[in-house]
Design a protein around this motif. Structure first.
Motif, PDB file in Angstrom:
ATOM      1  N   ILE A   1       0.834  -1.205  -0.005  1.00 31.77           N
ATOM      2  CA  ILE A   1       0.033  -0.034   0.040  1.00 31.77           C
ATOM      3  C   ILE A   1       0.970   1.294  -0.119  1.00 31.77           C
ATOM      4  CG2 ILE A   1      -1.679   1.109   1.519  1.00 31.77           C
ATOM      5  CD1 ILE A   1      -2.906  -1.457   2.119  1.00 31.77           C
ATOM      6  N   ALA A   2       1.985   1.340   0.866  1.00 28.25           N
ATOM      7  CA  ALA A   2       2.975   2.399   0.802  1.00 28.25           C
ATOM      8  C   ALA A   2       3.580   2.594  -0.597  1.00 28.25           C
ATOM      9  CB  ALA A   2       3.863   2.223   1.966  1.00 28.25           C
ATOM     10  N   ILE A   3       4.111   1.592  -1.192  1.00 29.40           N
ATOM     11  CA  ILE A   3       4.376   1.872  -2.620  1.00 29.40           C
ATOM     12  C   ILE A   3       3.456   2.377  -3.506  1.00 29.40           C
ATOM     13  CG2 ILE A   3       5.453   0.498  -4.534  1.00 29.40           C
ATOM     14  CD1 ILE A   3       6.896  -1.534  -2.497  1.00 29.40           C
ATOM     15  N   VAL A   4       2.293   1.873  -3.464  1.00 26.52           N
ATOM     16  CA  VAL A   4       1.334   2.447  -4.492  1.00 26.52           C
ATOM     17  C   VAL A   4       0.955   3.797  -3.959  1.00 26.52           C
ATOM     18  CG1 VAL A   4      -1.305   2.491  -4.951  1.00 26.52           C
ATOM     19  CG2 VAL A   4       0.188   0.080  -4.689  1.00 26.52           C
ATOM     20  N   PHE A   5       0.831   4.175  -2.760  1.00 24.42           N
ATOM     21  CA  PHE A   5       0.715   5.575  -2.631  1.00 24.42           C
ATOM     22  C   PHE A   5       1.851   6.580  -3.126  1.00 24.42           C
ATOM     23  CE2 PHE A   5      -2.742   4.410   0.213  1.00 24.42           C
ATOM     24  CZ  PHE A   5      -3.817   4.959  -0.507  1.00 24.42           C
ATOM     25  N   VAL A   6       2.948   6.142  -2.595  1.00 20.81           N
ATOM     26  CA  VAL A   6       4.238   6.777  -2.942  1.00 20.81           C
ATOM     27  C   VAL A   6       4.231   6.886  -4.738  1.00 20.81           C
ATOM     28  CG1 VAL A   6       6.932   6.953  -3.109  1.00 20.81           C
ATOM     29  CG2 VAL A   6       5.530   6.429  -1.102  1.00 20.81           C
ATOM     30  N   GLY A   7       4.074   5.830  -5.411  1.00 20.95           N
ATOM     31  CA  GLY A   7       4.024   6.029  -6.812  1.00 20.95           C
ATOM     32  C   GLY A   7       2.939   6.993  -7.184  1.00 20.95           C
ATOM     33  N   LEU A   8       1.762   6.985  -6.650  1.00 18.77           N
ATOM     34  CA  LEU A   8       0.690   7.762  -7.161  1.00 18.77           C
ATOM     35  C   LEU A   8       1.145   9.379  -6.953  1.00 18.77           C
ATOM     36  CD1 LEU A   8      -2.644   6.061  -6.118  1.00 18.77           C
ATOM     37  CD2 LEU A   8      -1.734   6.567  -8.410  1.00 18.77           C
ATOM     38  N   ALA A   9       1.751   9.397  -5.693  1.00 20.13           N
ATOM     39  CA  ALA A   9       2.177  10.882  -5.336  1.00 20.13           C
ATOM     40  C   ALA A   9       3.104  11.243  -6.443  1.00 20.13           C
ATOM     41  CB  ALA A   9       2.588  10.895  -4.021  1.00 20.13           C
ATOM     42  N   ILE A  10       4.268  10.659  -6.672  1.00 17.04           N
ATOM     43  CA  ILE A  10       5.287  11.081  -7.605  1.00 17.04           C
ATOM     44  C   ILE A  10       4.497  11.098  -8.940  1.00 17.04           C
ATOM     45  CG2 ILE A  10       7.436  10.090  -8.979  1.00 17.04           C
ATOM     46  CD1 ILE A  10       7.925   8.669  -6.339  1.00 17.04           C
ATOM     47  N   TYR A  11       3.775  10.288  -9.520  1.00 17.34           N
ATOM     48  CA  TYR A  11       3.063  10.632 -10.599  1.00 17.34           C
ATOM     49  C   TYR A  11       2.297  11.966 -10.700  1.00 17.34           C
ATOM     50  CZ  TYR A  11      -0.257   9.743 -14.452  1.00 17.34           C
ATOM     51  OH  TYR A  11      -1.222   9.953 -15.507  1.00 17.34           O
ATOM     52  N   LEU A  12       1.598  12.052  -9.680  1.00 19.08           N
ATOM     53  CA  LEU A  12       0.937  13.265  -9.755  1.00 19.08           C
ATOM     54  C   LEU A  12       1.800  14.574  -9.642  1.00 19.08           C
ATOM     55  CD1 LEU A  12      -2.027  12.354  -7.207  1.00 19.08           C
ATOM     56  CD2 LEU A  12      -2.098  12.760  -9.566  1.00 19.08           C
ATOM     57  N   PHE A  13       2.743  14.476  -9.037  1.00 14.20           N
ATOM     58  CA  PHE A  13       3.661  15.353  -8.921  1.00 14.20           C
ATOM     59  C   PHE A  13       4.407  15.926 -10.240  1.00 14.20           C
ATOM     60  CE2 PHE A  13       8.127  17.337  -8.482  1.00 14.20           C
ATOM     61  CZ  PHE A  13       7.695  18.351  -7.707  1.00 14.20           C
ATOM     62  N   MET A  14       4.601  14.609 -10.862  1.00 16.93           N
ATOM     63  CA  MET A  14       5.358  14.922 -12.299  1.00 16.93           C
ATOM     64  C   MET A  14       4.183  15.482 -13.371  1.00 16.93           C
ATOM     65  SD  MET A  14       7.706  11.530 -12.512  1.00 16.93           S
ATOM     66  CE  MET A  14       7.922  11.460 -14.377  1.00 16.93           C
ATOM     67  N   MET A  15       2.974  14.883 -13.157  1.00 17.52           N
ATOM     68  CA  MET A  15       1.948  15.446 -13.876  1.00 17.52           C
ATOM     69  C   MET A  15       1.579  17.088 -13.788  1.00 17.52           C
ATOM     70  SD  MET A  15      -0.306  14.463 -16.489  1.00 17.52           S
ATOM     71  CE  MET A  15      -0.078  12.873 -16.295  1.00 17.52           C
ATOM     72  N   ASP A  16       1.625  17.321 -12.529  1.00 19.05           N
ATOM     73  CA  ASP A  16       1.377  18.696 -12.160  1.00 19.05           C
ATOM     74  C   ASP A  16       2.683  19.546 -12.822  1.00 19.05           C
ATOM     75  OD1 ASP A  16       0.135  20.947 -10.800  1.00 19.05           O
ATOM     76  OD2 ASP A  16       1.797  20.921  -9.332  1.00 19.05           O
ATOM     77  N   SER A  17       3.817  19.291 -12.559  1.00 15.76           N
ATOM     78  CA  SER A  17       4.853  19.915 -13.350  1.00 15.76           C
ATOM     79  C   SER A  17       4.734  20.218 -14.860  1.00 15.76           C
ATOM     80  CB  SER A  17       6.165  19.479 -12.966  1.00 15.76           C
ATOM     81  OG  SER A  17       6.539  17.943 -13.349  1.00 15.76           O
ATOM     82  N   ARG A  18       4.333  19.156 -15.437  1.00 12.49           N
ATOM     83  CA  ARG A  18       4.211  19.028 -16.989  1.00 12.49           C
ATOM     84  C   ARG A  18       2.910  19.829 -17.292  1.00 12.49           C
ATOM     85  NH1 ARG A  18       4.120  12.537 -18.075  1.00 12.49           N
ATOM     86  NH2 ARG A  18       6.270  12.207 -17.687  1.00 12.49           N
ATOM     87  N   LEU A  19       1.976  19.820 -16.467  1.00 15.50           N
ATOM     88  CA  LEU A  19       0.901  20.857 -16.710  1.00 15.50           C
ATOM     89  C   LEU A  19       1.133  22.319 -16.561  1.00 15.50           C
ATOM     90  CD1 LEU A  19      -2.265  19.122 -15.470  1.00 15.50           C
ATOM     91  CD2 LEU A  19      -1.762  19.576 -17.770  1.00 15.50           C
ATOM     92  N   LYS A  20       2.050  22.609 -15.550  1.00 16.54           N
ATOM     93  CA  LYS A  20       2.498  23.952 -15.478  1.00 16.54           C
ATOM     94  C   LYS A  20       3.250  24.497 -16.607  1.00 16.54           C
ATOM     95  CE  LYS A  20       2.433  24.035 -10.216  1.00 16.54           C
ATOM     96  NZ  LYS A  20       3.402  24.156  -9.029  1.00 16.54           N
ATOM     97  N   LYS A  21       4.164  23.452 -17.034  1.00 15.18           N
ATOM     98  CA  LYS A  21       4.931  23.875 -18.282  1.00 15.18           C
ATOM     99  C   LYS A  21       4.116  24.301 -19.547  1.00 15.18           C
ATOM    100  CE  LYS A  21       9.176  21.129 -17.035  1.00 15.18           C
ATOM    101  NZ  LYS A  21      10.000  20.078 -17.465  1.00 15.18           N
ATOM    102  N   LEU A  22       3.030  23.471 -19.657  1.00 16.21           N
ATOM    103  CA  LEU A  22       2.111  23.788 -20.721  1.00 16.21           C
ATOM    104  C   LEU A  22       1.443  25.030 -20.671  1.00 16.21           C
ATOM    105  CD1 LEU A  22       0.714  19.969 -21.502  1.00 16.21           C
ATOM    106  CD2 LEU A  22       2.087  21.430 -22.902  1.00 16.21           C
ATOM    107  N   GLU A  23       0.966  25.239 -19.456  1.00 21.39           N
ATOM    108  CA  GLU A  23       0.288  26.554 -19.272  1.00 21.39           C
ATOM    109  C   GLU A  23       1.286  27.703 -19.363  1.00 21.39           C
ATOM    110  OE1 GLU A  23      -1.155  26.166 -15.001  1.00 21.39           O
ATOM    111  OE2 GLU A  23      -2.645  24.771 -15.715  1.00 21.39           O
ATOM    112  N   LYS A  24       2.229  27.440 -19.115  1.00 21.70           N
ATOM    113  CA  LYS A  24       3.491  28.902 -19.272  1.00 21.70           C
ATOM    114  C   LYS A  24       3.395  28.896 -20.939  1.00 21.70           C
ATOM    115  CE  LYS A  24       5.814  28.626 -15.008  1.00 21.70           C
ATOM    116  NZ  LYS A  24       7.111  28.425 -14.392  1.00 21.70           N
ATOM    117  N   ARG A  25       3.842  27.705 -21.545  1.00 17.81           N
ATOM    118  CA  ARG A  25       4.057  27.865 -22.948  1.00 17.81           C
ATOM    119  C   ARG A  25       2.788  28.204 -23.655  1.00 17.81           C
ATOM    120  NH1 ARG A  25       5.807  22.484 -26.245  1.00 17.81           N
ATOM    121  NH2 ARG A  25       3.634  22.099 -25.624  1.00 17.81           N
ATOM    122  N   GLY A  26       1.563  27.912 -23.266  1.00 14.21           N
ATOM    123  CA  GLY A  26       0.345  28.078 -24.121  1.00 14.21           C
ATOM    124  C   GLY A  26      -0.212  29.333 -23.709  1.00 14.21           C
TER     125      GLY A  26
END
Length: 67
Positions: A42-67
């Motif tokens: 369960i801990a591994i799954v939650f850590v994986g989800l947190a990392i995925y969401l953090f990476m997705m957030d940073s990608r969206l911020k880059k797209l928002e700045k570019r667009g």
């Protein structure tokens, strides 16, 4: 709002019955040492989800700045 309140009340009423059944299973898993495998998974799954969401957030911020 009324439906949400009713749902919360029903879930709260159901939890004690559900928790009593789980204690027996948790005791068995704890005595066999499997509880640590479950908690670790369960801990591994939650850590994986947190990392995925953090990476997705940073990608969206880059797209928002570019667009």
């Amino acid at each position: 709002m009324k439906k949400l309140f009713t749902l919360i009340i029903l879930l709260a009423a159901y939890m004690p019955v559900f928790a009593q059944q789980q204690v027996e299973m948790a005791d068995t898993m704890r005595s066999n040492g499997y509880i640590y495998v479950v908690v670790g998974t369960i801990a591994i799954v939650f850590v994986g989800l947190a990392i995925y969401l953090f990476m997705m957030d940073s990608r969206l911020k880059k797209l928002e700045k570019r667009g």
